[in-house]
Motif scaffolding. Sequence first.
Motif, PDB file in Angstrom:
ATOM      1  N   ALA A  10     -57.829 -56.859  18.964  1.00  0.00           N
ATOM      2  CA  ALA A  10     -58.417 -57.776  19.948  1.00  0.00           C
ATOM      3  C   ALA A  10     -58.403 -59.206  19.401  1.00  0.00           C
ATOM      4  O   ALA A  10     -58.047 -60.147  20.121  1.00  0.00           O
ATOM      5  N   VAL A  11     -58.773 -59.375  18.148  1.00  0.00           N
ATOM      6  CA  VAL A  11     -58.767 -60.707  17.536  1.00  0.00           C
ATOM      7  C   VAL A  11     -57.331 -61.237  17.479  1.00  0.00           C
ATOM      8  O   VAL A  11     -57.069 -62.383  17.859  1.00  0.00           O
ATOM      9  N   THR A  12     -56.397 -60.414  17.042  1.00  0.00           N
ATOM     10  CA  THR A  12     -54.989 -60.830  16.965  1.00  0.00           C
ATOM     11  C   THR A  12     -54.469 -61.234  18.336  1.00  0.00           C
ATOM     12  O   THR A  12     -53.823 -62.286  18.481  1.00  0.00           O
ATOM     13  N   ALA A  13     -54.753 -60.436  19.351  1.00  0.00           N
ATOM     14  CA  ALA A  13     -54.274 -60.719  20.706  1.00  0.00           C
ATOM     15  C   ALA A  13     -54.903 -61.995  21.261  1.00  0.00           C
ATOM     16  O   ALA A  13     -54.231 -62.798  21.924  1.00  0.00           O
ATOM     17  N   MET A  14     -56.182 -62.225  20.957  1.00  0.00           N
ATOM     18  CA  MET A  14     -56.842 -63.436  21.439  1.00  0.00           C
ATOM     19  C   MET A  14     -56.290 -64.681  20.752  1.00  0.00           C
ATOM     20  O   MET A  14     -56.148 -65.736  21.380  1.00  0.00           O
ATOM     21  N   HIS A  36     -46.513 -56.647  18.143  1.00  0.00           N
ATOM     22  CA  HIS A  36     -46.202 -55.230  17.914  1.00  0.00           C
ATOM     23  C   HIS A  36     -47.425 -54.343  18.162  1.00  0.00           C
ATOM     24  O   HIS A  36     -47.779 -53.492  17.341  1.00  0.00           O
ATOM     25  N   ILE A  37     -48.077 -54.601  19.294  1.00  0.00           N
ATOM     26  CA  ILE A  37     -49.214 -53.802  19.748  1.00  0.00           C
ATOM     27  C   ILE A  37     -48.788 -53.177  21.068  1.00  0.00           C
ATOM     28  O   ILE A  37     -48.254 -53.870  21.939  1.00  0.00           O
ATOM     29  N   TYR A  41     -52.333 -50.163  25.019  1.00  0.00           N
ATOM     30  CA  TYR A  41     -53.504 -50.471  24.192  1.00  0.00           C
ATOM     31  C   TYR A  41     -54.034 -51.858  24.534  1.00  0.00           C
ATOM     32  O   TYR A  41     -55.249 -52.058  24.657  1.00  0.00           O
ATOM     33  N   LEU A  42     -53.130 -52.833  24.700  1.00  0.00           N
ATOM     34  CA  LEU A  42     -53.537 -54.181  25.070  1.00  0.00           C
ATOM     35  C   LEU A  42     -54.216 -54.192  26.434  1.00  0.00           C
ATOM     36  O   LEU A  42     -55.197 -54.918  26.634  1.00  0.00           O
ATOM     37  N   GLU A  43     -53.717 -53.411  27.361  1.00  0.00           N
ATOM     38  CA  GLU A  43     -54.339 -53.344  28.690  1.00  0.00           C
ATOM     39  C   GLU A  43     -55.780 -52.865  28.592  1.00  0.00           C
ATOM     40  O   GLU A  43     -56.673 -53.410  29.249  1.00  0.00           O
ATOM     41  N   GLN A  44     -56.017 -51.862  27.748  1.00  0.00           N
ATOM     42  CA  GLN A  44     -57.387 -51.375  27.541  1.00  0.00           C
ATOM     43  C   GLN A  44     -58.261 -52.459  26.905  1.00  0.00           C
ATOM     44  O   GLN A  44     -59.400 -52.683  27.325  1.00  0.00           O
TER      45      GLN A  44
END
Length: 149
Positions: A10-14, A36-37, A41-44
């Motif tokens: 979540a931190v990486t994606a943000m 590379h996620i 998983y990102l949708e959740q």
Amino acid sequence: MRLTTKGRFAVTAMIDLALNAQNGAVKLSAISERQHISLSYLEQLFSKLRRAELVESLRGPGGGYVLAAPATEINIAQIIAAAEDCLDATQCSSKADCHKGSPCLTHELWENLNKTIHNYLSSITLQHIIDRKSAGHAQVVDFTHTHIH
């Protein structure tokens, strides 16, 4: 206490979203490719981040996600709290009933660790991380000079 992949991703994606949202909404598929996620998983994760009002989704052509507030106003503790079910070092979920209904001998130690971690992560915004990355620092953030009580 464990920081799971939910919190880390979540931190990486943000951070990725904050770095790439200057040109408009960012698609999760783009974050998925860059970091590379897995997309599912990102949708959740983004469903949780949206419920926590940290991101907004934009529909239609050019749709995707944007930060719900400036990067200077979103801290790492908020992101982890949205993604994780619980980040707690105590055995009793901070209820102080870990030893037959009363606090165990080490309850205060673990409770203080919880507070220290929360204060530390609350002191770091997405903008801090972006600024460090832009400055070319290998370490994402080094706040070891910060004193937390």
